[in-house]
Write a protein that holds these residues in place. Structure first.
Motif, PDB file in Angstrom:
ATOM      1  N   VAL A   1      -8.079   2.280  12.133  1.00  0.00           N
ATOM      2  CA  VAL A   1      -8.238   2.568  10.712  1.00  0.00           C
ATOM      3  C   VAL A   1      -6.988   2.100   9.974  1.00  0.00           C
ATOM      4  O   VAL A   1      -5.872   2.381  10.377  1.00  0.00           O
ATOM      5  CB  VAL A   1      -8.449   4.084  10.502  1.00  0.00           C
TER       6      VAL A   1
ATOM      7  N   THR B   1      -6.529   4.845   4.592  1.00  0.00           N
ATOM      8  CA  THR B   1      -6.541   6.261   4.944  1.00  0.00           C
ATOM      9  C   THR B   1      -5.786   7.069   3.896  1.00  0.00           C
ATOM     10  O   THR B   1      -6.265   8.101   3.437  1.00  0.00           O
ATOM     11  CB  THR B   1      -5.922   6.470   6.341  1.00  0.00           C
TER      12      THR B   1
ATOM     13  N   GLY C   1     -14.253   6.268   5.478  1.00  0.00           N
ATOM     14  CA  GLY C   1     -13.690   6.866   4.269  1.00  0.00           C
ATOM     15  C   GLY C   1     -14.721   7.669   3.502  1.00  0.00           C
ATOM     16  O   GLY C   1     -14.434   8.761   3.001  1.00  0.00           O
TER      17      GLY C   1
ATOM     18  N   TYR D   1     -15.137  10.813   5.293  1.00  0.00           N
ATOM     19  CA  TYR D   1     -13.980  11.678   5.038  1.00  0.00           C
ATOM     20  C   TYR D   1     -14.160  12.424   3.719  1.00  0.00           C
ATOM     21  O   TYR D   1     -13.929  13.636   3.640  1.00  0.00           O
ATOM     22  CB  TYR D   1     -12.698  10.837   5.020  1.00  0.00           C
TER      23      TYR D   1
END
Length: 169
Positions: free
Chosen positions: A2, A7, A32, A35
């Motif tokens: 990643v 991030t 992402g 996330y």
């Protein structure tokens, strides 16, 4: 692996997505978008130009309220004022018609919404060059240039920077 810059961007963006409907433009493999969903977004739609990448993200992360589509960022297949937050990390520099892209972001974003965008700083990546050093970049921006451009589409613009530190062990 990643990308550390991406991030950090998603960690920053997560502060703005709780209970929001989010569009992630240039979602790549979908990590992402996932996330953001896991950090409180009500719904996340990730789009990627590559059908292969969108299908891979859908297979790995897709579920209710976390969807992925292959789509061109300059021609978004969504209604007006649909999203509370639009996120687009490391995308604008790849788009030739970046004004059309920004116009589309403005169109799909609610009036009180947030657009969170990241792009390389031309002062660092390609200073004093007409063409970007990176061959897949159509246009890189100096911070003041980006601020002026964004202010044509959005009421309030804030430019933030981040430093990438390479450590050798």
């Amino acid at each position: 692996e990643v990308d550390a810059v991406l991030t950090k961007g998603y960690v920053f963006a997560a502060e703005f997505v709780k209970d929001k409907i989010v569009l992630d433009i240039g979602c790549a493999g979908g990590y992402g978008s996932d996330y953001l969903y896991r950090h409180g977004a009500r719904k996340v739609i990730g789009i990627e130009l590559s059908t292969e990448a969108a299908d891979s993200a859908k297979e790995k992360f897709g579920r209710d309220n976390l969807e992925f589509f292959a789509m061109d960022a300059t021609s978004l297949n969504f209604g007006d004022s649909l999203f509370d937050v639009v996120i687009s990390f490391q995308v604008i520099e790849h788009i030739i018609d970046y004004k059309k892209y920004l116009s589309e972001v403005r169109r799909v974003l609610k009036d009180d919404g947030f657009f969170i965008v990241s792009t390389p700083n031309k002062n660092i990546t390609s200073p004093n060059r007409k063409k970007p050093v990176f061959p897949f970049h159509a246009k890189e921006f100096y911070p003041d240039e980006l601020s002026l451009l964004l202010s044509k589409y959005f009421r309030e613009v804030r430019i933030l920077g981040q430093k990438t530190v390479n450590k050798i062990y």
